[in-house]
Scaffold this motif. Structure first.
Motif, short mmCIF file in Angstrom:
data_model
loop_
_atom_site.label_atom_id
_atom_site.label_comp_id
_atom_site.label_asym_id
_atom_site.label_seq_id
_atom_site.Cartn_x
_atom_site.Cartn_y
_atom_site.Cartn_z
N ASP A 95 -17.92 1.19 19.10
CA ASP A 95 -17.53 1.12 20.51
C ASP A 95 -17.73 -0.31 21.02
OD1 ASP A 95 -17.83 4.35 21.49
OD2 ASP A 95 -19.03 3.70 19.76
N GLU A 96 -16.79 -0.77 21.82
CA GLU A 96 -16.85 -2.15 22.32
C GLU A 96 -17.58 -2.23 23.66
OE1 GLU A 96 -13.14 -4.68 21.05
OE2 GLU A 96 -12.46 -2.82 22.03
N PHE A 97 -18.23 -3.35 23.85
CA PHE A 97 -18.85 -3.65 25.14
C PHE A 97 -17.85 -4.35 26.03
CE2 PHE A 97 -22.63 -3.15 22.57
CZ PHE A 97 -23.50 -2.51 23.44
N GLU A 98 -17.95 -4.06 27.31
CA GLU A 98 -17.16 -4.75 28.32
C GLU A 98 -18.11 -5.57 29.18
OE1 GLU A 98 -14.95 -1.70 30.38
OE2 GLU A 98 -13.78 -1.23 28.60
N ALA A 99 -17.60 -6.67 29.74
CA ALA A 99 -18.43 -7.60 30.51
C ALA A 99 -18.44 -7.20 31.99
CB ALA A 99 -17.91 -9.02 30.34
N TRP A 100 -19.12 -6.10 32.28
CA TRP A 100 -19.21 -5.61 33.65
C TRP A 100 -20.12 -6.53 34.47
CZ3 TRP A 100 -19.40 0.43 34.11
CH2 TRP A 100 -18.31 0.98 33.45
N GLY A 122 -23.75 -6.56 33.45
CA GLY A 122 -24.06 -6.85 32.06
C GLY A 122 -23.19 -6.08 31.09
N PRO A 123 -23.42 -6.28 29.81
CA PRO A 123 -22.63 -5.61 28.77
C PRO A 123 -22.75 -4.09 28.89
CG PRO A 123 -23.97 -7.35 27.82
CD PRO A 123 -24.43 -7.17 29.23
N THR A 124 -21.60 -3.42 28.85
CA THR A 124 -21.57 -1.97 29.06
C THR A 124 -20.54 -1.33 28.14
OG1 THR A 124 -22.14 -2.31 31.39
CG2 THR A 124 -21.17 -0.18 30.81
N VAL A 125 -20.92 -0.23 27.51
CA VAL A 125 -19.96 0.61 26.78
C VAL A 125 -19.46 1.62 27.80
CG1 VAL A 125 -19.62 2.26 24.90
CG2 VAL A 125 -21.13 0.28 24.57
N ALA A 126 -18.20 1.50 28.18
CA ALA A 126 -17.65 2.30 29.27
C ALA A 126 -17.83 3.80 29.04
CB ALA A 126 -16.17 1.96 29.48
N ALA A 127 -17.57 4.29 27.82
CA ALA A 127 -17.66 5.72 27.56
C ALA A 127 -19.07 6.26 27.79
CB ALA A 127 -17.21 6.02 26.12
N VAL A 128 -20.08 5.49 27.42
CA VAL A 128 -21.47 5.93 27.63
C VAL A 128 -21.79 5.89 29.12
CG1 VAL A 128 -23.90 5.43 27.15
CG2 VAL A 128 -22.19 5.19 25.34
N TRP A 137 -21.71 -12.30 27.09
CA TRP A 137 -21.31 -11.84 28.42
C TRP A 137 -20.62 -12.98 29.18
CZ3 TRP A 137 -22.66 -12.99 33.55
CH2 TRP A 137 -22.27 -12.05 34.51
N GLN A 138 -21.20 -14.17 29.13
CA GLN A 138 -20.64 -15.31 29.85
C GLN A 138 -19.27 -15.69 29.30
OE1 GLN A 138 -23.66 -18.35 29.67
NE2 GLN A 138 -24.96 -17.29 31.16
N HIS A 139 -19.12 -15.67 27.99
CA HIS A 139 -17.85 -16.02 27.37
C HIS A 139 -16.76 -15.02 27.76
CE1 HIS A 139 -15.05 -16.45 23.82
NE2 HIS A 139 -15.10 -17.67 24.29
N ALA A 140 -17.09 -13.74 27.74
CA ALA A 140 -16.11 -12.70 28.09
C ALA A 140 -15.71 -12.78 29.56
CB ALA A 140 -16.66 -11.32 27.77
N ARG A 141 -16.59 -13.31 30.39
CA ARG A 141 -16.32 -13.39 31.83
C ARG A 141 -15.85 -14.78 32.26
NH1 ARG A 141 -17.85 -9.24 35.12
NH2 ARG A 141 -17.97 -10.69 36.87
N ALA A 142 -15.50 -15.62 31.34
CA ALA A 142 -15.05 -16.98 31.68
C ALA A 142 -13.95 -16.91 32.73
CB ALA A 142 -14.55 -17.70 30.44
N GLY A 143 -14.16 -17.62 33.83
CA GLY A 143 -13.18 -17.66 34.91
C GLY A 143 -13.28 -16.51 35.90
N VAL A 144 -14.21 -15.58 35.68
CA VAL A 144 -14.39 -14.43 36.58
C VAL A 144 -15.66 -14.66 37.39
CG1 VAL A 144 -14.75 -11.92 36.70
CG2 VAL A 144 -13.30 -12.88 34.89
N ALA A 145 -15.58 -14.47 38.70
CA ALA A 145 -16.75 -14.64 39.56
C ALA A 145 -17.85 -13.68 39.14
CB ALA A 145 -16.37 -14.40 41.02
N ARG A 183 -13.40 -5.92 33.14
CA ARG A 183 -13.43 -5.01 31.99
C ARG A 183 -13.11 -5.76 30.69
NH1 ARG A 183 -13.27 0.66 33.78
NH2 ARG A 183 -13.83 1.01 31.61
N ASN A 184 -13.26 -7.09 30.71
CA ASN A 184 -12.99 -7.88 29.51
C ASN A 184 -13.91 -7.44 28.37
OD1 ASN A 184 -11.21 -9.29 31.09
ND2 ASN A 184 -12.45 -11.14 31.23
N LYS A 185 -13.35 -7.40 27.19
CA LYS A 185 -14.12 -7.01 26.00
C LYS A 185 -15.04 -8.16 25.58
CE LYS A 185 -11.76 -3.17 25.55
NZ LYS A 185 -12.21 -2.05 26.32
#
Length: 171
Positions: A51-56, A59-65, A121-129, A135-137
């Motif tokens: 399962d993939e983490f998303e950059a919520w 912090g990192p979150t597995v959406a299904a869980v 987390w920071q890399h996945a959220r690059a450019g996001v406040a 929901r970036n992976k």
């Protein structure tokens, strides 16, 4: 392919906490899954689960869980675990015990701060406040690299402590 799903690992964490007489919030469970995945991929060369983490935001979150436990909101996940911690495979139990010993005493807030300060987390959220939904992976390669680096740092610190101890004993 990993041997477990994120939900199976979540169930194991619930059982472990139940055995310790402790509770988890959904947010703390999400962070513990992240640390369990990171250390597993760094130490054993393969993900604990696919399962993939998303950059919520928090912090990192597995959406299904997270969605599975959403009804609890921020309250403790006061559930009877679906099975005993002893029913999980020994390798998983040992790994989660180690993660719990390292991170279990930290609050959800502290775990969130740690995970948000890390490159994946920071890399996945690059450019996001920082407070903007996202929901970036999160790349498993970024997670592996970060935790391998942590492992090298831990080993170097342990080597330095052993050398310091040896110098003191020989002085």
């Amino acid at each position: 392919m990993a041997k477990h799903t994120a939900n199976e690992v979540a169930d194991a964490f619930l059982a472990l906490c139940h055995d310790y007489g402790d509770y988890l919030s959904n947010q703390k469970l999400s962070r513990l899954l992240y640390f369990a995945q990171g250390w597993h991929v760094a130490l054993y060369g393969e993900p604990l689960f696919d399962d993939e983490f998303e950059a919520w935001v928090h912090g990192p979150t597995v959406a299904a869980v997270f969605e599975r436990f959403r009804p609890f909101d921020s309250k403790p996940l006061g559930l009877t675990p679906p099975k005993s911690f002893d029913d999980f495979p020994p390798h998983l139990r040992e790994h989660l015990e180690d993660v719990w010993k390292a991170y279990g005493s930290l609050s959800s807030y502290e775990l969130t701060q740690i995970s948000r300060s890390e490159r994946p987390w920071q890399h996945a959220r690059a450019g996001v406040a920082v407070d903007e939904g996202c929901r970036n992976k999160i790349s498993i390669a970024d997670i592996r690299e970060t935790f391998e680096e942590k492992n090298r740092t831990d080993e170097q610190e342990q080597d330095g402590q052993r050398e310091d101890g040896a110098r003191k004993r020989s002085a």
